[in-house]
Design a protein around this motif. Sequence first.
Motif, PDB file in Angstrom:
ATOM      1  N   VAL A 226       0.836  -1.206   0.000  1.00 34.70           N
ATOM      2  CA  VAL A 226       0.000   0.000   0.000  1.00 34.70           C
ATOM      3  C   VAL A 226       0.870   1.255   0.000  1.00 34.70           C
ATOM      4  O   VAL A 226       0.614   2.193  -0.764  1.00 34.70           O
ATOM      5  CB  VAL A 226      -0.983   0.000   1.197  1.00 34.70           C
ATOM      6  N   LEU A 227       1.912   1.290   0.827  1.00 35.48           N
ATOM      7  CA  LEU A 227       2.808   2.451   0.847  1.00 35.48           C
ATOM      8  C   LEU A 227       3.468   2.652  -0.517  1.00 35.48           C
ATOM      9  O   LEU A 227       3.611   3.784  -0.985  1.00 35.48           O
ATOM     10  CB  LEU A 227       3.870   2.296   1.936  1.00 35.48           C
ATOM     11  N   GLY A 228       3.870   1.551  -1.144  1.00 30.96           N
ATOM     12  CA  GLY A 228       4.462   1.657  -2.471  1.00 30.96           C
ATOM     13  C   GLY A 228       3.486   2.229  -3.482  1.00 30.96           C
ATOM     14  O   GLY A 228       3.838   3.121  -4.269  1.00 30.96           O
ATOM     15  N   LEU A 229       2.263   1.750  -3.458  1.00 31.24           N
ATOM     16  CA  LEU A 229       1.242   2.248  -4.386  1.00 31.24           C
ATOM     17  C   LEU A 229       0.896   3.712  -4.110  1.00 31.24           C
ATOM     18  O   LEU A 229       0.687   4.493  -5.041  1.00 31.24           O
ATOM     19  CB  LEU A 229      -0.009   1.374  -4.319  1.00 31.24           C
ATOM     20  N   VAL A 230       0.863   4.082  -2.834  1.00 31.61           N
ATOM     21  CA  VAL A 230       0.595   5.482  -2.479  1.00 31.61           C
ATOM     22  C   VAL A 230       1.712   6.376  -3.007  1.00 31.61           C
ATOM     23  O   VAL A 230       1.459   7.450  -3.563  1.00 31.61           O
ATOM     24  CB  VAL A 230       0.405   5.646  -0.956  1.00 31.61           C
TER      25      VAL A 230
ATOM     26  N   VAL B 136       3.654   5.885  -5.574  1.00 34.09           N
ATOM     27  CA  VAL B 136       3.504   6.000  -7.023  1.00 34.09           C
ATOM     28  C   VAL B 136       2.334   6.929  -7.364  1.00 34.09           C
ATOM     29  O   VAL B 136       2.438   7.781  -8.254  1.00 34.09           O
ATOM     30  CB  VAL B 136       3.310   4.610  -7.670  1.00 34.09           C
ATOM     31  N   ALA B 137       1.235   6.809  -6.641  1.00 36.91           N
ATOM     32  CA  ALA B 137       0.045   7.622  -6.938  1.00 36.91           C
ATOM     33  C   ALA B 137       0.261   9.102  -6.645  1.00 36.91           C
ATOM     34  O   ALA B 137      -0.065   9.954  -7.481  1.00 36.91           O
ATOM     35  CB  ALA B 137      -1.151   7.097  -6.143  1.00 36.91           C
ATOM     36  N   VAL B 138       0.803   9.421  -5.473  1.00 43.64           N
ATOM     37  CA  VAL B 138       0.979  10.844  -5.143  1.00 43.64           C
ATOM     38  C   VAL B 138       2.068  11.465  -6.011  1.00 43.64           C
ATOM     39  O   VAL B 138       1.958  12.627  -6.410  1.00 43.64           O
ATOM     40  CB  VAL B 138       1.238  11.081  -3.639  1.00 43.64           C
ATOM     41  N   GLY B 139       3.094  10.684  -6.322  1.00 44.02           N
ATOM     42  CA  GLY B 139       4.116  11.181  -7.245  1.00 44.02           C
ATOM     43  C   GLY B 139       3.552  11.373  -8.635  1.00 44.02           C
ATOM     44  O   GLY B 139       3.858  12.361  -9.318  1.00 44.02           O
ATOM     45  N   GLY B 140       2.721  10.429  -9.047  1.00 43.94           N
ATOM     46  CA  GLY B 140       2.098  10.532 -10.362  1.00 43.94           C
ATOM     47  C   GLY B 140       1.225  11.763 -10.503  1.00 43.94           C
ATOM     48  O   GLY B 140       1.190  12.392 -11.564  1.00 43.94           O
ATOM     49  N   ALA B 141       0.543  12.138  -9.426  1.00 44.13           N
ATOM     50  CA  ALA B 141      -0.290  13.352  -9.463  1.00 44.13           C
ATOM     51  C   ALA B 141       0.572  14.586  -9.693  1.00 44.13           C
ATOM     52  O   ALA B 141       0.140  15.533 -10.361  1.00 44.13           O
ATOM     53  CB  ALA B 141      -1.082  13.486  -8.164  1.00 44.13           C
ATOM     54  N   LYS B 142       1.779  14.571  -9.159  1.00 38.67           N
ATOM     55  CA  LYS B 142       2.663  15.731  -9.321  1.00 38.67           C
ATOM     56  C   LYS B 142       3.230  15.803 -10.738  1.00 38.67           C
ATOM     57  O   LYS B 142       3.276  16.881 -11.339  1.00 38.67           O
ATOM     58  CB  LYS B 142       3.789  15.675  -8.293  1.00 38.67           C
ATOM     59  N   VAL B 143       3.688  14.684 -11.273  1.00 39.29           N
ATOM     60  CA  VAL B 143       4.331  14.727 -12.586  1.00 39.29           C
ATOM     61  C   VAL B 143       3.341  14.811 -13.739  1.00 39.29           C
ATOM     62  O   VAL B 143       3.729  15.180 -14.849  1.00 39.29           O
ATOM     63  CB  VAL B 143       5.305  13.539 -12.795  1.00 39.29           C
ATOM     64  N   THR B 144       2.079  14.486 -13.492  1.00 44.45           N
ATOM     65  CA  THR B 144       1.072  14.604 -14.556  1.00 44.45           C
ATOM     66  C   THR B 144       0.349  15.948 -14.497  1.00 44.45           C
ATOM     67  O   THR B 144      -0.690  16.121 -15.126  1.00 44.45           O
ATOM     68  CB  THR B 144       0.056  13.450 -14.494  1.00 44.45           C
ATOM     69  N   HIS B 145       0.924  16.876 -13.745  1.00 36.20           N
ATOM     70  CA  HIS B 145       0.447  18.262 -13.724  1.00 36.20           C
ATOM     71  C   HIS B 145      -0.993  18.412 -13.250  1.00 36.20           C
ATOM     72  O   HIS B 145      -1.766  19.190 -13.824  1.00 36.20           O
ATOM     73  CB  HIS B 145       0.627  18.923 -15.093  1.00 36.20           C
ATOM     74  N   GLN B 146      -1.358  17.662 -12.208  1.00 37.88           N
ATOM     75  CA  GLN B 146      -2.690  17.809 -11.628  1.00 37.88           C
ATOM     76  C   GLN B 146      -2.834  19.236 -11.090  1.00 37.88           C
ATOM     77  O   GLN B 146      -1.931  19.752 -10.415  1.00 37.88           O
ATOM     78  CB  GLN B 146      -2.916  16.788 -10.520  1.00 37.88           C
TER      79      GLN B 146
ATOM     80  N   GLU C 195       8.982  10.521  -5.285  1.00 36.89           N
ATOM     81  CA  GLU C 195       7.894   9.726  -4.704  1.00 36.89           C
ATOM     82  C   GLU C 195       7.614   8.478  -5.534  1.00 36.89           C
ATOM     83  O   GLU C 195       7.401   7.387  -4.981  1.00 36.89           O
ATOM     84  CB  GLU C 195       6.630  10.577  -4.560  1.00 36.89           C
ATOM     85  N   ILE C 196       7.610   8.619  -6.839  1.00 33.56           N
ATOM     86  CA  ILE C 196       7.402   7.458  -7.706  1.00 33.56           C
ATOM     87  C   ILE C 196       8.531   6.457  -7.512  1.00 33.56           C
ATOM     88  O   ILE C 196       8.291   5.250  -7.365  1.00 33.56           O
ATOM     89  CB  ILE C 196       7.282   7.879  -9.189  1.00 33.56           C
ATOM     90  N   GLY C 197       9.764   6.942  -7.500  1.00 33.04           N
ATOM     91  CA  GLY C 197      10.908   6.059  -7.282  1.00 33.04           C
ATOM     92  C   GLY C 197      10.838   5.350  -5.947  1.00 33.04           C
ATOM     93  O   GLY C 197      11.119   4.147  -5.844  1.00 33.04           O
ATOM     94  N   ALA C 198      10.439   6.089  -4.914  1.00 32.88           N
ATOM     95  CA  ALA C 198      10.313   5.493  -3.578  1.00 32.88           C
ATOM     96  C   ALA C 198       9.236   4.414  -3.570  1.00 32.88           C
ATOM     97  O   ALA C 198       9.434   3.327  -3.015  1.00 32.88           O
ATOM     98  CB  ALA C 198       9.981   6.582  -2.548  1.00 32.88           C
TER      99      ALA C 198
END
Length: 123
Positions: free
Chosen positions: A14-18, A20-30, A54-57
């Motif tokens: 779950v921490l890994g998926l979180v 990736v998700a929060v990092g993804g929100a940043k790099v996809t310009h949300q 965050e994605i790497g982590a």
Amino acid sequence: MSLESIALVGSQAVLGLVGVAVGGAKVTHQEDQIEDFQRFGYPQWFRILTGLIEIGAGLALLAGLVWLSEFTVAGGLLLSSVMVGAVATHIRTGDPLSKTAVPAVLFAFTAGLLIIRDVTIPL
């Protein structure tokens, strides 16, 4: 596999998926991420860098489930470090507790994961 092991593996997943998700929100310009980083007074390149970390982590935490435990250490340290910075930023900008609590809880869970996994940090 014991119930404790299942809970530990599930928490790490779950921490890994979180991450990736929060990092993804940043790099996809949300839009909310763009606005938050502007409000924090940070440049937009820092939002992208933070998202990539965050994605790497998150990916490292997920990889630690199937490969080397060193991935768990790296991912845990990266994610917990970013969360410390997020908590400090939310406090500095006077954000409400509701915004500060999320990174604080993520930090606590990530630090707890490293402690419970009894991961030693090579120096």
